[in-house]
Design a protein around this motif. Structure first.
Motif, PDB file in Angstrom:
ATOM      1  N   GLY A  33      24.068 -13.483  67.695  1.00 14.24           N
ATOM      2  CA  GLY A  33      23.348 -13.638  66.438  1.00 14.24           C
ATOM      3  C   GLY A  33      23.859 -14.747  65.541  1.00 14.24           C
ATOM      4  N   SER A  34      24.826 -15.549  66.003  1.00 15.30           N
ATOM      5  CA  SER A  34      25.315 -16.650  65.177  1.00 15.30           C
ATOM      6  C   SER A  34      24.543 -17.925  65.515  1.00 15.30           C
ATOM      7  CB  SER A  34      26.817 -16.846  65.392  1.00 15.30           C
ATOM      8  OG  SER A  34      27.074 -17.236  66.719  1.00 15.30           O
ATOM      9  N   VAL A  61      14.133 -26.799  56.783  1.00 13.98           N
ATOM     10  CA  VAL A  61      14.580 -25.786  55.817  1.00 13.98           C
ATOM     11  C   VAL A  61      13.442 -25.449  54.858  1.00 13.98           C
ATOM     12  CG1 VAL A  61      16.168 -25.319  53.912  1.00 13.98           C
ATOM     13  CG2 VAL A  61      17.011 -26.463  55.964  1.00 13.98           C
ATOM     14  N   LYS A  62      12.824 -26.489  54.288  1.00 12.05           N
ATOM     15  CA  LYS A  62      11.760 -26.290  53.295  1.00 12.05           C
ATOM     16  C   LYS A  62      10.532 -25.608  53.905  1.00 12.05           C
ATOM     17  CE  LYS A  62       9.158 -28.742  49.773  1.00 12.05           C
ATOM     18  NZ  LYS A  62       8.625 -30.029  49.334  1.00 12.05           N
ATOM     19  N   GLY A  63      10.153 -26.051  55.103  1.00 12.02           N
ATOM     20  CA  GLY A  63       8.960 -25.505  55.750  1.00 12.02           C
ATOM     21  C   GLY A  63       9.221 -24.264  56.589  1.00 12.02           C
ATOM     22  N   MET A  72      12.916 -14.841  62.558  1.00 12.34           N
ATOM     23  CA  MET A  72      13.779 -14.039  61.691  1.00 12.34           C
ATOM     24  C   MET A  72      14.148 -14.844  60.444  1.00 12.34           C
ATOM     25  SD  MET A  72      17.451 -14.315  63.647  1.00 12.34           S
ATOM     26  CE  MET A  72      18.375 -13.724  62.281  1.00 12.34           C
ATOM     27  N   ALA A  73      14.570 -14.142  59.402  1.00 15.00           N
ATOM     28  CA  ALA A  73      15.056 -14.809  58.200  1.00 15.00           C
ATOM     29  C   ALA A  73      16.448 -15.376  58.487  1.00 15.00           C
ATOM     30  CB  ALA A  73      15.110 -13.829  57.046  1.00 15.00           C
ATOM     31  N   ILE A  74      16.709 -16.555  57.968  1.00 12.63           N
ATOM     32  CA  ILE A  74      18.005 -17.195  58.192  1.00 12.63           C
ATOM     33  C   ILE A  74      18.735 -17.289  56.855  1.00 12.63           C
ATOM     34  CG2 ILE A  74      19.154 -19.315  58.937  1.00 12.63           C
ATOM     35  CD1 ILE A  74      16.820 -19.722  60.885  1.00 12.63           C
ATOM     36  N   PRO A  75      19.955 -16.745  56.785  1.00  8.82           N
ATOM     37  CA  PRO A  75      20.708 -16.767  55.523  1.00  8.82           C
ATOM     38  C   PRO A  75      21.041 -18.188  55.064  1.00  8.82           C
ATOM     39  CG  PRO A  75      21.764 -15.331  57.143  1.00  8.82           C
ATOM     40  CD  PRO A  75      20.662 -16.052  57.843  1.00  8.82           C
ATOM     41  N   LYS A  76      21.182 -18.369  53.761  1.00  6.74           N
ATOM     42  CA  LYS A  76      21.471 -19.671  53.168  1.00  6.74           C
ATOM     43  C   LYS A  76      22.776 -20.263  53.716  1.00  6.74           C
ATOM     44  CE  LYS A  76      21.762 -21.829  48.627  1.00  6.74           C
ATOM     45  NZ  LYS A  76      21.895 -21.610  47.198  1.00  6.74           N
ATOM     46  N   THR A  81      26.094 -24.381  56.747  1.00  8.10           N
ATOM     47  CA  THR A  81      26.972 -24.699  57.884  1.00  8.10           C
ATOM     48  C   THR A  81      26.315 -25.720  58.799  1.00  8.10           C
ATOM     49  OG1 THR A  81      27.804 -22.434  57.793  1.00  8.10           O
ATOM     50  CG2 THR A  81      28.307 -23.687  59.774  1.00  8.10           C
ATOM     51  N   LEU A  82      25.037 -25.521  59.123  1.00  2.00           N
ATOM     52  CA  LEU A  82      24.317 -26.453  59.997  1.00  2.00           C
ATOM     53  C   LEU A  82      24.226 -27.840  59.354  1.00  2.00           C
ATOM     54  CD1 LEU A  82      21.413 -24.201  61.321  1.00  2.00           C
ATOM     55  CD2 LEU A  82      23.363 -25.035  62.619  1.00  2.00           C
TER      56      LEU A  82
END
Length: 90
Positions: A33-34, A61-63, A72-76, A81-82
């Motif tokens: 899940g990382s 990120v914006k779209g 899935m939702a991706i945490p901020k 990190t990316l």
């Protein structure tokens, strides 16, 4: 009769352009899940592709292109990190 070898194409989740797989950066969701950048393109897990520019990363990120790819939702924190990893590559 020799046929030309097919070059794998992938679509950028930022700008939506189709490009050669080797030109793109693979963002990987591991089975644990990382999220990480997969520079080799061979690691196990679900992958999404981005052009190697920060503009496409910001569009993704914006779209919510990455969220759609991984369903899935991706945490901020993951985006932060990316972004750091992308800056190191460029």
């Amino acid at each position: 009769m020799v046929s030309a070898k097919k070059v794998p194409q992938r679509q950028c989740v930022g700008c939506g352009e189709m490009k050669n797989k080797k030109e793109m950066i693979r963002i990987l969701k591991t089975p644990e899940g990382s999220f990480t950048l997969d520079t080799t393109g061979r690691k196990n897990g679900r992958g999404a592709y981005l052009c190697p520019c920060m503009e496409c990363f910001r569009k993704a990120v914006k779209g919510r292109g990455l969220e759609r790819s991984f369903k899935m939702a991706i945490p901020k924190e993951v985006y932060e990190t990316l972004e750091k990893e992308m800056e190191q590559l460029g």
